[in-house]
Design a protein around this motif. Structure first.
Motif, mmCIF file in Angstrom:
data_model
loop_
_atom_site.group_PDB
_atom_site.id
_atom_site.type_symbol
_atom_site.label_atom_id
_atom_site.label_comp_id
_atom_site.label_asym_id
_atom_site.label_seq_id
_atom_site.Cartn_x
_atom_site.Cartn_y
_atom_site.Cartn_z
ATOM 1 N N GLY A 73 0.778 -1.227 0.000
ATOM 2 C CA GLY A 73 0.000 0.000 0.000
ATOM 3 C C GLY A 73 0.809 1.276 0.000
ATOM 4 N N LEU A 74 2.126 1.184 -0.143
ATOM 5 C CA LEU A 74 2.954 2.390 -0.090
ATOM 6 C C LEU A 74 2.704 3.318 -1.275
ATOM 7 N N ASP A 75 2.173 2.755 -2.355
ATOM 8 C CA ASP A 75 1.882 3.614 -3.502
ATOM 9 C C ASP A 75 0.729 4.577 -3.210
ATOM 10 N N ARG A 76 0.017 4.341 -2.116
ATOM 11 C CA ARG A 76 -1.093 5.224 -1.752
ATOM 12 C C ARG A 76 -0.667 6.306 -0.755
ATOM 13 N N LEU A 77 0.597 6.394 -0.449
ATOM 14 C CA LEU A 77 1.038 7.386 0.535
ATOM 15 C C LEU A 77 0.631 8.813 0.164
ATOM 16 N N PRO A 78 0.707 9.224 -1.125
ATOM 17 C CA PRO A 78 0.247 10.579 -1.448
ATOM 18 C C PRO A 78 -1.227 10.805 -1.119
ATOM 19 N N LEU A 79 -2.042 9.755 -1.244
ATOM 20 C CA LEU A 79 -3.458 9.885 -0.921
ATOM 21 C C LEU A 79 -3.635 10.097 0.581
ATOM 22 N N TRP A 80 -2.884 9.338 1.367
ATOM 23 C CA TRP A 80 -2.983 9.479 2.829
ATOM 24 C C TRP A 80 -2.436 10.834 3.277
ATOM 25 N N ARG A 81 -1.410 11.303 2.603
ATOM 26 C CA ARG A 81 -0.854 12.629 2.939
ATOM 27 C C ARG A 81 -1.897 13.716 2.675
ATOM 28 N N ALA A 82 -2.607 13.611 1.567
ATOM 29 C CA ALA A 82 -3.671 14.566 1.269
ATOM 30 C C ALA A 82 -4.786 14.456 2.305
ATOM 31 N N PHE A 83 -5.117 13.220 2.706
ATOM 32 C CA PHE A 83 -6.149 13.015 3.724
ATOM 33 C C PHE A 83 -5.778 13.720 5.024
ATOM 34 N N LEU A 84 -4.533 13.545 5.477
ATOM 35 C CA LEU A 84 -4.110 14.170 6.734
ATOM 36 C C LEU A 84 -4.116 15.692 6.628
ATOM 37 N N ALA A 85 -3.746 16.215 5.466
ATOM 38 C CA ALA A 85 -3.755 17.672 5.289
ATOM 39 C C ALA A 85 -5.177 18.219 5.342
ATOM 40 N N VAL A 86 -6.118 17.516 4.723
ATOM 41 C CA VAL A 86 -7.513 17.944 4.763
ATOM 42 C C VAL A 86 -8.056 17.849 6.187
ATOM 43 N N HIS A 87 -7.727 16.772 6.877
ATOM 44 C CA HIS A 87 -8.200 16.590 8.250
ATOM 45 C C HIS A 87 -7.647 17.677 9.163
ATOM 46 N N ALA A 88 -6.389 18.034 8.976
ATOM 47 C CA ALA A 88 -5.759 19.035 9.835
ATOM 48 C C ALA A 88 -6.297 20.435 9.579
ATOM 49 N N SER A 89 -6.529 20.775 8.313
ATOM 50 C CA SER A 89 -6.934 22.141 7.973
ATOM 51 C C SER A 89 -8.429 22.353 8.043
ATOM 52 N N GLY A 90 -9.195 21.278 7.887
ATOM 53 C CA GLY A 90 -10.647 21.418 7.899
ATOM 54 C C GLY A 90 -11.231 21.930 6.611
ATOM 55 N N SER A 91 -10.404 22.027 5.562
ATOM 56 C CA SER A 91 -10.907 22.485 4.268
ATOM 57 C C SER A 91 -10.009 21.965 3.160
ATOM 58 N N LEU A 92 -10.578 21.830 1.970
ATOM 59 C CA LEU A 92 -9.794 21.392 0.817
ATOM 60 C C LEU A 92 -8.827 22.479 0.374
ATOM 61 N N SER A 93 -9.266 23.732 0.449
ATOM 62 C CA SER A 93 -8.384 24.827 0.038
ATOM 63 C C SER A 93 -7.193 24.959 0.976
ATOM 64 N N GLY A 94 -7.438 24.796 2.287
ATOM 65 C CA GLY A 94 -6.327 24.855 3.237
ATOM 66 C C GLY A 94 -5.339 23.725 3.018
ATOM 67 N N ALA A 95 -5.840 22.529 2.738
ATOM 68 C CA ALA A 95 -4.958 21.403 2.465
ATOM 69 C C ALA A 95 -4.142 21.645 1.197
ATOM 70 N N ALA A 96 -4.779 22.232 0.190
ATOM 71 C CA ALA A 96 -4.068 22.515 -1.055
ATOM 72 C C ALA A 96 -2.912 23.478 -0.820
ATOM 73 N N ARG A 97 -3.150 24.510 0.002
ATOM 74 C CA ARG A 97 -2.064 25.443 0.315
ATOM 75 C C ARG A 97 -0.940 24.748 1.061
ATOM 76 N N THR A 98 -1.295 23.885 2.004
ATOM 77 C CA THR A 98 -0.282 23.174 2.782
ATOM 78 C C THR A 98 0.571 22.279 1.900
ATOM 79 N N LEU A 99 -0.066 21.608 0.940
ATOM 80 C CA LEU A 99 0.627 20.632 0.099
ATOM 81 C C LEU A 99 1.260 21.252 -1.138
#
Length: 292
Positions: free
Chosen positions: A8-34
């Protein structure tokens, strides 16, 4: 047919995006972080939800709300991802490059007189701080968006995207310059002719003091509003009227015999420290702020 790794290591970018969305509470905030576009983050999140076969967030006009399953996954994954990022960053940059600053928010007076002096040893040891003063509501919104790492707030934030725990209890006391108020004050009627100095027009601190100490509702309008307790302190010392201040803002004036204590009664307010739910634990400034 594309190759998919069994671990499942090929899914790490997906999990990274998930954590960014969870932390920021918004898709736009996660996009800025990433450093990605919002559509790219949305696509990654949808791909992960398809893999798992369940929704991880409820979408709304105000952002995204994590499901209980998302909170569980974030709690399990945030620590390992942070450890991997630290290991990779350390391997690539060595010890010569500066670490990014810890972005800390809070009320200007509390930061200036309590928090920043407590963090002085960390700054001297090499920790970088970016301090942002402001109101609790706006700062917590910045925390959700990933703009801040840590916020010392005046009340516990709502929602599951921000974690909070009590940092300290503040004790407030009603004060004025000598001669402004007849002492002691037994009831609000004794202050009827005294101008009130408030943090905001809705007098949050004075209103809480009236309720807890006098058992009454404050109906009066303030004579002066200023969202900085240091300014209220100086105005009170100059004889403008009475105000309620935390003990840490009164000590120097007491040493100089500048205060007349209107009443011996006090009220307390719990001051929480908040950080993004995407972190397993808050930044290392936490302990220096006074958390045992």
């Amino acid at each position: 047919m594309g190759h998919r790794s069994a671990d499942g290591l090929d899914r790490l970018p997906l999990w990274r995006a998930f954590l960014a969305v969870h932390a920021s509470g918004s898709l736009s905030g996660a996009a800025r972080t990433l450093g990605l576009t919002q559509p790219a983050v949305t696509a990654q999140l949808r791909s992960l939800e398809e893999v798992l076969g369940e929704r991880l967030f409820e979408r709304s006009a105000r952002g995204v709300t994590p499901t209980p399953r998302a909170d569980e996954l974030a709690a399990r994954l945030a620590g390992p991802f942070a450890a991997v990022a630290e290991a990779i960053g350390g391997a690539g940059a060595g010890d010569d490059g500066p670490h990014p600053p810890v972005r800390l928010g809070g009320a200007a007076d509390l930061l200036a007189e309590v928090v920043v002096p407590a963090l002085a040893p960390l700054v001297a040891a090499g920790v970088r701080l970016q301090v942002v003063p402001g109101s609790s509501g706006a700062l917590v919104d910045s925390l959700r968006a990933g703009v801040l790492d840590l916020v010392v707030a005046s009340e516990r934030p709502r929602g599951r995207s921000v974690l909070a725990t009590p940092l300290t209890d503040e004790t407030f006391i009603l004060v004025a310059a000598p001669g402004v108020v007849p002492t002691p004050v037994a009831s609000p009627d004794d202050l009827g002719a005294v101008p009130l100095l408030a943090y905001a027009h809705d007098v949050p601190i004075l209103r809480r003091y009236w309720r807890h100490v006098f058992g009454a509702r404050l109906e009066r309008e303030p004579a002066l509003t200023f969202p900085d307790l240091r300014a209220l302190r100086e105005a009170a010392l100059a004889g403008a009227g009475a105000t309620a201040l935390p003990l840490h803002a009164c000590r120097e004036a007491w040493r100089a015999d500048g205060w007349s204590t209107c009443t011996r009664a006090t009220t307390r307010r719990s001051t929480p420290c908040s950080w993004s739910a995407g972190r397993e634990r808050p930044p290392r400034t936490w302990n220096a702020c006074g958390r045992p």
